[in-house]
Design a protein around this motif. Structure first.
Motif, mmCIF file in Angstrom:
data_model
loop_
_atom_site.group_PDB
_atom_site.id
_atom_site.type_symbol
_atom_site.label_atom_id
_atom_site.label_comp_id
_atom_site.label_asym_id
_atom_site.label_seq_id
_atom_site.Cartn_x
_atom_site.Cartn_y
_atom_site.Cartn_z
ATOM 1 N N PRO A 17 0.825 -1.214 0.000
ATOM 2 C CA PRO A 17 0.000 0.000 0.000
ATOM 3 C C PRO A 17 0.853 1.256 0.000
ATOM 4 N N ALA A 18 0.381 2.280 -0.702
ATOM 5 C CA ALA A 18 1.209 3.452 -0.987
ATOM 6 C C ALA A 18 1.709 4.139 0.266
ATOM 7 N N HIS A 19 0.812 4.410 1.248
ATOM 8 C CA HIS A 19 1.274 5.234 2.364
ATOM 9 C C HIS A 19 2.118 4.451 3.360
ATOM 10 N N THR A 20 2.284 3.136 3.170
ATOM 11 C CA THR A 20 3.204 2.392 4.025
ATOM 12 C C THR A 20 4.614 2.432 3.475
ATOM 13 N N LYS A 53 9.117 -3.601 8.413
ATOM 14 C CA LYS A 53 8.194 -2.496 8.657
ATOM 15 C C LYS A 53 7.346 -2.761 9.904
ATOM 16 N N ILE A 54 6.837 -3.984 10.060
ATOM 17 C CA ILE A 54 6.020 -4.309 11.235
ATOM 18 C C ILE A 54 6.870 -4.243 12.502
ATOM 19 N N ALA A 55 8.131 -4.669 12.418
ATOM 20 C CA ALA A 55 9.018 -4.580 13.591
ATOM 21 C C ALA A 55 9.193 -3.137 14.019
ATOM 22 N N TYR A 56 9.321 -2.234 13.045
ATOM 23 C CA TYR A 56 9.460 -0.812 13.378
ATOM 24 C C TYR A 56 8.163 -0.230 13.925
ATOM 25 N N LEU A 57 7.028 -0.544 13.298
ATOM 26 C CA LEU A 57 5.753 0.056 13.712
ATOM 27 C C LEU A 57 5.287 -0.462 15.069
ATOM 28 N N SER A 58 5.496 -1.745 15.337
ATOM 29 C CA SER A 58 4.961 -2.346 16.562
ATOM 30 C C SER A 58 5.986 -2.431 17.684
ATOM 31 N N GLY A 59 7.277 -2.341 17.343
ATOM 32 C CA GLY A 59 8.309 -2.409 18.370
ATOM 33 C C GLY A 59 8.560 -3.788 18.937
ATOM 34 N N VAL A 60 8.117 -4.845 18.274
ATOM 35 C CA VAL A 60 8.304 -6.194 18.808
ATOM 36 C C VAL A 60 9.732 -6.671 18.568
ATOM 37 N N ARG A 61 10.157 -7.627 19.371
ATOM 38 C CA ARG A 61 11.470 -8.233 19.219
ATOM 39 C C ARG A 61 11.459 -9.197 18.027
ATOM 40 N N GLN A 79 -8.523 -0.614 17.445
ATOM 41 C CA GLN A 79 -8.953 0.236 16.331
ATOM 42 C C GLN A 79 -8.454 -0.273 14.984
ATOM 43 N N TRP A 80 -7.221 -0.823 14.953
ATOM 44 C CA TRP A 80 -6.636 -1.245 13.681
ATOM 45 C C TRP A 80 -6.221 -2.714 13.672
ATOM 46 N N GLY A 81 -6.589 -3.471 14.699
ATOM 47 C CA GLY A 81 -6.162 -4.859 14.784
ATOM 48 C C GLY A 81 -4.897 -4.996 15.623
ATOM 49 N N ARG A 82 -4.726 -6.176 16.206
ATOM 50 C CA ARG A 82 -3.555 -6.459 17.025
ATOM 51 C C ARG A 82 -3.135 -7.908 16.782
ATOM 52 N N PHE A 83 -1.930 -8.246 17.256
ATOM 53 C CA PHE A 83 -1.492 -9.637 17.138
ATOM 54 C C PHE A 83 -0.803 -10.049 18.430
ATOM 55 N N LEU A 102 -0.722 -2.919 15.687
ATOM 56 C CA LEU A 102 -0.449 -2.756 14.257
ATOM 57 C C LEU A 102 -0.475 -1.294 13.818
ATOM 58 N N PHE A 103 -1.393 -0.526 14.382
ATOM 59 C CA PHE A 103 -1.662 0.842 13.933
ATOM 60 C C PHE A 103 -2.169 0.819 12.483
ATOM 61 N N GLU A 104 -2.493 1.987 11.970
ATOM 62 C CA GLU A 104 -3.147 2.045 10.666
ATOM 63 C C GLU A 104 -2.246 1.541 9.536
ATOM 64 N N GLN A 105 -1.004 1.992 9.507
ATOM 65 C CA GLN A 105 -0.099 1.553 8.447
ATOM 66 C C GLN A 105 0.169 0.062 8.520
ATOM 67 N N GLY A 106 0.379 -0.437 9.723
ATOM 68 C CA GLY A 106 0.671 -1.848 9.882
ATOM 69 C C GLY A 106 -0.488 -2.733 9.466
ATOM 70 N N ARG A 107 -1.715 -2.303 9.766
ATOM 71 C CA ARG A 107 -2.878 -3.091 9.377
ATOM 72 C C ARG A 107 -2.971 -3.217 7.863
ATOM 73 N N GLU A 108 -2.838 -2.093 7.167
ATOM 74 C CA GLU A 108 -2.964 -2.132 5.716
ATOM 75 C C GLU A 108 -1.842 -2.951 5.077
ATOM 76 N N LEU A 109 -0.634 -2.788 5.586
ATOM 77 C CA LEU A 109 0.497 -3.517 5.034
ATOM 78 C C LEU A 109 0.369 -5.011 5.301
ATOM 79 N N LEU A 110 -0.004 -5.383 6.515
ATOM 80 C CA LEU A 110 -0.115 -6.806 6.838
ATOM 81 C C LEU A 110 -1.273 -7.443 6.085
ATOM 82 N N TRP A 111 -2.358 -6.687 5.902
ATOM 83 C CA TRP A 111 -3.488 -7.220 5.113
ATOM 84 C C TRP A 111 -3.035 -7.510 3.685
ATOM 85 N N TRP A 112 -2.277 -6.584 3.102
ATOM 86 C CA TRP A 112 -1.733 -6.792 1.749
ATOM 87 C C TRP A 112 -0.862 -8.045 1.714
#
Length: 247
Positions: A17-20, A53-61, A79-83, A102-112
């Motif tokens: 997705p473009a904005h990710t 990208k998900i590691a950066y957005l969510s801060g997970v190890r 609001q945007w899904g979690r894991f 996930l936040f908004e960017q993470g949700r769209e990217l992970l859905w893709w």
């Protein structure tokens, strides 16, 4: 929420997705995005990009991210899904499950990724125990078992892929990335954007706030940034006191 379609094994994933694809200081650049369709193993390159990208957005190890299964993603949560991840317990108490954001960017990217990329690997992505980020390699012993799921990507492989991508595509003063740097960047950038210490602590899954403070030393060490935050806090306090008085 159940997905309605599964990618064909012959399909080719499109761009994320473009904005990710925004260029930020501690993630893979647009050059890496443009290189995805030309990668020797396109699905693997897309997987590695999404993981970074998900590691950066969510801060997970790295170990937490590699251990996520398909059933651990809850699109309907928050609001945007979690894991769910298996986080570190305090004081050597062993792993404990926690929610990652996930936040908004993470949700769209992970859905893709789930819609267009995950089905290109050789196992069954509909299996609840299938890893979200599978290894493309099946050891002979595993292949002989004819199991419906592939083994998950191991953290050391993710670290090597992230380092190789950053060396090839990341300009500027930081030219080599590793997962824990993305975790520190997640904490610092969210704190600088206005997240409270408690919110950053929860984001990272820290048991003690003193651990979170160590992640924020670079933000606290910038006098200009500190002055900006203090000014913003004073303005916010005036808004509370003088509600409706602004011209």
């Amino acid at each position: 929420m159940r997905r309605e379609r599964r990618p064909s094994p012959d399909a080719r994933p499109g761009h994320p997705p473009a904005h990710t694809r925004t260029v930020i200081a501690y993630t893979i650049t647009r050059d890496a995005i443009r290189a995805l369709p030309q990668a020797r193993k396109e699905a693997v390159a897309c997987r590695d990009y999404v993981m970074a990208k998900i590691a950066y957005l969510s801060g997970v190890r790295a170990a937490e991210l590699c251990g996520v299964c398909m059933r651990d993603v809850h699109w309907e949560a928050g609001q945007w899904g979690r894991f769910l991840v298996q986080g570190k317990g305090a004081g050597g108490s062993g792993p404990r499950q926690r929610e990652a954001f996930l936040f908004e960017q993470g949700r769209e990217l992970l859905w893709w990724y789930v819609e267009e990329v995950r089905g290109l690997f050789r196992d069954d992505p509909e299996h609840p125990s299938a890893p979200l980020f599978p290894s493309e390699r099946l050891p002979a012993a595993v292949a002989a078992l004819n199991m419906p799921i592939a083994p998950p990507l191991v953290p050391s492989t993710f670290r090597r892929a992230l380092r190789a991508a950053s060396v090839a595509h990341l300009p500027g003063p930081v030219q080599e990335l590793f997962p824990h740097l993305l975790r520190h960047a997640c904490a610092t950038h969210n704190y600088e954007r206005g997240m409270s210490l408690w919110e950053v602590q929860r984001l990272l899954g820290h048991w003690w706030s003193t651990t979170t403070v160590r992640y924020l030393l670079t933000a606290q060490g910038d006098p200009e940034e500190a002055a900006r935050r203090e000014s913003s806090e004073r303005a916010a306090q005036r808004l509370v006191v003088n509600t409706g008085s602004l011209r």
